[in-house]
Enzyme design. Structure first.
Site, PDB file in Angstrom:
ATOM      1  N   PRO A   2     -35.052 -10.621 -20.163  1.00  0.00           N
ATOM      2  CG  PRO A   2     -34.374  -8.478 -19.568  1.00  0.00           C
ATOM      3  CD  PRO A   2     -35.067  -9.239 -20.654  1.00  0.00           C
ATOM      4  CD  GLU A   3     -35.344 -16.659 -17.231  1.00  0.00           C
ATOM      5  OE1 GLU A   3     -35.552 -17.232 -16.143  1.00  0.00           O
ATOM      6  OE2 GLU A   3     -34.900 -17.257 -18.229  1.00  0.00           O
TER       7      GLU A   3
END
Length: 296
Positions: A2-3
């Protein structure tokens, strides 16, 4: 993994349940994830009130009323699930659904708070995530947070700041943007998208958008604006549903439906009147998607 937009989406999904709640018990079902849990994490967290939920780069920060903060990273497959009675909600957004298999539930926050009695469950099949604890006043000294650059949504990120960082650097522009010491929280997806919006090639040297006197060029101004815009758009859309990202309510994000270059190899470029085709190259072992026609 996840960013920033995905972690921010998770933070916003958890906040109504966790902020202001008391941790009646923190239940750890194993000794470690990617790294061992702090030896006294269960003891120190139990009985504490959660005063705020924050985020730094790709890290979720759970601030407690004794001045300590639990630092949580989702790794490749981690997610949080909210349970109140028989109902289970999962905040975040990802292309491949996140696990709800209870055998991968590794940490459970048993909460008493404004929304009643609830459980916030950390599930992580691959166990690449982790949790740590630090004094809030010493967060920037944490080995996970030390040396991080400014947030891409904060006032500290400016064209002048990046010009100073990029001056004289022959490093490819994409690599410079992925360096967390330059900007915190930017990842592969959103760097590709921002470079496309700014019409900049990911392979050009970072120094080429800085003047000889160290001032930002118009291209640098456009790049900074593009970074801010793409992050804001992704957060608004609930993140990108890639791999294992999922929101705390179990729904998927929609920004992946708006990708202009990422994962669109051989498809037409979406820049008006460009006529180019999206290409894929590998930089530092990671896929880069861009349009060779309009990104120079």
């Amino acid at each position: 993994m996840p960013e920033l937009p995905e972690v921010e989406t998770v933070r916003r999904g958890l906040a109504p349940t966790m902020e202001g709640a008391r941790i009646a018990r923190l239940e750890l079902r194993r000794k470690d994830l990617r790294f061992p849990f702090p030896d006294d994490l269960e003891t120190r967290a139990t009985g504490r009130e959660i005063v705020a939920l924050g985020r730094r780069a790709k890290y979720l920060l759970i601030d407690l009323d004794d001045g300590t903060t639990i630092i949580s990273h989702l790794g490749m497959s981690g997610s949080f699930r909210i349970e109140t009675g028989p109902v289970s909600d999962q905040p975040g957004d990802f292309h491949h659904p996140r696990s709800k298999d209870e055998k991968h539930d590794h940490a459970i926050f048993h909460l008493e708070g404004p929304t009643g009695i609830s459980r916030v469950i950390y599930n992580d099949p691959r166990r690449f995530g982790f949790m740590d604890m630090a004094r809030r006043s010493e967060l920037e000294l944490s080995p996970f947070l030390f040396g991080l650059g400014p947030e891409p949504t904060g006032n500290a990120l400016s064209a002048a700041y990046l010009a100073d960082r990029f001056m004289g650097k022959a490093q490819p522009l994409k690599s410079a943007l992925l360096d967390q010491k330059n900007i915190a929280g930017l990842g592969n997806i959103y760097v590709c998208e921002a470079l496309w919006r700014a019409h900049l090639s990911p392979t050009r040297a970072a120094s080429t958008i800085v003047t000889k006197t160290g001032k930002p060029t118009k291209q640098m101004d456009l790049l900074v604006a593009s970074i801010r815009d793409v992050i804001a758009d992704a957060i608004k859309a609930g993140g990108s549903s890639l791999r294992d990202h999922i929101q705390t309510d179990g729904s998927l994000g929609y920004f992946q439906h708006s990708f202009s270059v990422y994962d669109r190899e051989s498809l037409p470029c979406r820049t008006p009147n460009c006529g180019g085709t999206v290409a894929r190259i590998v930089q530092a072992g990671r896929s880069t998607f861009y349009c060779p026609t309009c990104q120079k």
